[in-house]
Design a protein around this motif. Sequence first.
Motif, PDB file in Angstrom:
ATOM      1  N   HIS A   1       0.848  -1.194   0.000  1.00  0.00           N
ATOM      2  CA  HIS A   1       0.000   0.000   0.000  1.00  0.00           C
ATOM      3  C   HIS A   1       0.883   1.242   0.000  1.00  0.00           C
ATOM      4  N   PRO A   2       0.548   2.241  -0.839  1.00  0.00           N
ATOM      5  CA  PRO A   2       1.427   3.400  -0.984  1.00  0.00           C
ATOM      6  C   PRO A   2       1.213   4.499   0.062  1.00  0.00           C
ATOM      7  N   SER A   3       1.286   4.128   1.324  1.00  0.00           N
ATOM      8  CA  SER A   3       1.290   5.118   2.413  1.00  0.00           C
ATOM      9  C   SER A   3       1.862   4.426   3.636  1.00  0.00           C
ATOM     10  N   LEU A   4       2.102   5.215   4.670  1.00  0.00           N
ATOM     11  CA  LEU A   4       2.541   4.636   5.940  1.00  0.00           C
ATOM     12  C   LEU A   4       1.283   4.314   6.743  1.00  0.00           C
ATOM     13  N   LEU A   5       0.756   3.122   6.548  1.00  0.00           N
ATOM     14  CA  LEU A   5      -0.456   2.726   7.287  1.00  0.00           C
ATOM     15  C   LEU A   5      -0.162   2.801   8.789  1.00  0.00           C
ATOM     16  N   PRO A   6      -1.116   3.141   9.646  1.00  0.00           N
ATOM     17  CA  PRO A   6      -2.547   3.254   9.351  1.00  0.00           C
ATOM     18  C   PRO A   6      -2.970   4.587   8.717  1.00  0.00           C
ATOM     19  N   LYS A   7      -1.996   5.434   8.374  1.00  0.00           N
ATOM     20  CA  LYS A   7      -2.379   6.673   7.690  1.00  0.00           C
ATOM     21  C   LYS A   7      -2.797   6.379   6.252  1.00  0.00           C
ATOM     22  N   TYR A   8      -3.812   7.058   5.788  1.00  0.00           N
ATOM     23  CA  TYR A   8      -4.223   7.031   4.381  1.00  0.00           C
ATOM     24  C   TYR A   8      -4.527   5.631   3.843  1.00  0.00           C
ATOM     25  N   LYS A   9      -5.508   4.989   4.478  1.00  0.00           N
ATOM     26  CA  LYS A   9      -6.041   3.754   3.900  1.00  0.00           C
ATOM     27  C   LYS A   9      -6.804   4.144   2.638  1.00  0.00           C
TER      28      LYS A   9
ATOM     29  N   HIS B   1       1.753  -5.419   4.168  1.00  0.00           N
ATOM     30  CA  HIS B   1       1.001  -5.939   5.323  1.00  0.00           C
ATOM     31  C   HIS B   1       0.236  -7.205   4.944  1.00  0.00           C
ATOM     32  N   PHE B   2      -0.123  -7.967   5.976  1.00  0.00           N
ATOM     33  CA  PHE B   2      -1.019  -9.106   5.756  1.00  0.00           C
ATOM     34  C   PHE B   2      -2.412  -8.555   5.492  1.00  0.00           C
ATOM     35  N   VAL B   3      -3.180  -9.272   4.698  1.00  0.00           N
ATOM     36  CA  VAL B   3      -4.547  -8.829   4.409  1.00  0.00           C
ATOM     37  C   VAL B   3      -5.502  -9.509   5.381  1.00  0.00           C
ATOM     38  N   ASN B   4      -6.321  -8.685   6.051  1.00  0.00           N
ATOM     39  CA  ASN B   4      -7.403  -9.256   6.848  1.00  0.00           C
ATOM     40  C   ASN B   4      -8.728  -8.721   6.310  1.00  0.00           C
ATOM     41  N   GLU B   5      -9.798  -8.944   7.082  1.00  0.00           N
ATOM     42  CA  GLU B   5     -11.119  -8.608   6.542  1.00  0.00           C
ATOM     43  C   GLU B   5     -11.376  -7.101   6.454  1.00  0.00           C
ATOM     44  N   LYS B   6     -10.530  -6.287   7.067  1.00  0.00           N
ATOM     45  CA  LYS B   6     -10.743  -4.825   7.019  1.00  0.00           C
ATOM     46  C   LYS B   6      -9.746  -4.196   6.057  1.00  0.00           C
ATOM     47  N   LEU B   7     -10.210  -3.282   5.242  1.00  0.00           N
ATOM     48  CA  LEU B   7      -9.375  -2.681   4.195  1.00  0.00           C
ATOM     49  C   LEU B   7      -8.085  -2.054   4.758  1.00  0.00           C
ATOM     50  N   ASP B   8      -6.965  -2.477   4.192  1.00  0.00           N
ATOM     51  CA  ASP B   8      -5.647  -1.903   4.536  1.00  0.00           C
ATOM     52  C   ASP B   8      -5.374  -1.876   6.039  1.00  0.00           C
TER      53      ASP B   8
END
Length: 193
Positions: A114-122, A143-150
């Motif tokens: 993902h092109p941001s520093l998560l959890p910023k800018y999902k 990151h690992f993918v779970n049921e919630k976006l990003d």
Amino acid sequence: MVLSTGTNKIKTAVFISGTGSNLKSLINFSKLKKSPISINLIITNNKLAKGLKYGGIYKIKKKIINFKNNDIAEKKILNELKKKKIELICLAGFMKILSNNFIKSFKGKILNIHPSLLPKYKGLNTHKRAIENKDKYSGCTVHFVNEKLDSGKIILQKRVNIYKKDTPDSLGKRILAQEHKLYAKAILKIFNL
Ligand code: GRF
């Protein structure tokens, strides 16, 4: 990670929707001796995805899936994954949201970049949002993918400075160059290599 690396590499599918530059760097990484993965399948929802050309160049099976109906699309994907004995999925610019059931059936075995520093800018338009907020830096996350976006467990992140003259495009290009290195590093990390 539940998987273990034996003599055979972990069979991996990469899901794309566009240019596929992360796919290309994953393919290059997979060819290194130190890589625990091989790329055996490319899945896309977009028959015009430029990244599909890498299937031809590197002789990797590619499958275009029509997402008009999500359930049917995911069933088709699961079937392809089974046929190819895929053990790991790398999402790389894949613009469809996978269902909870699909994610559960591959629990802990789906990665995303993902092109941001998560959890910023999902979500979308990450570079534009970072610039508009006058952030001093942004970056990318695997990151690992779970049921919630990003929102799944973060494996690795890389920080990239934002300069005054940056546009979403110029920042995006600098971050993309880092994404290419980060995905491979994150894969080595989850296998403790
Ligand atoms: C990357 O910035 C990735 O982080 C995002 O979509 C873009 C895909 O680029 N999810 P590419 O198709 O790998 O060139």
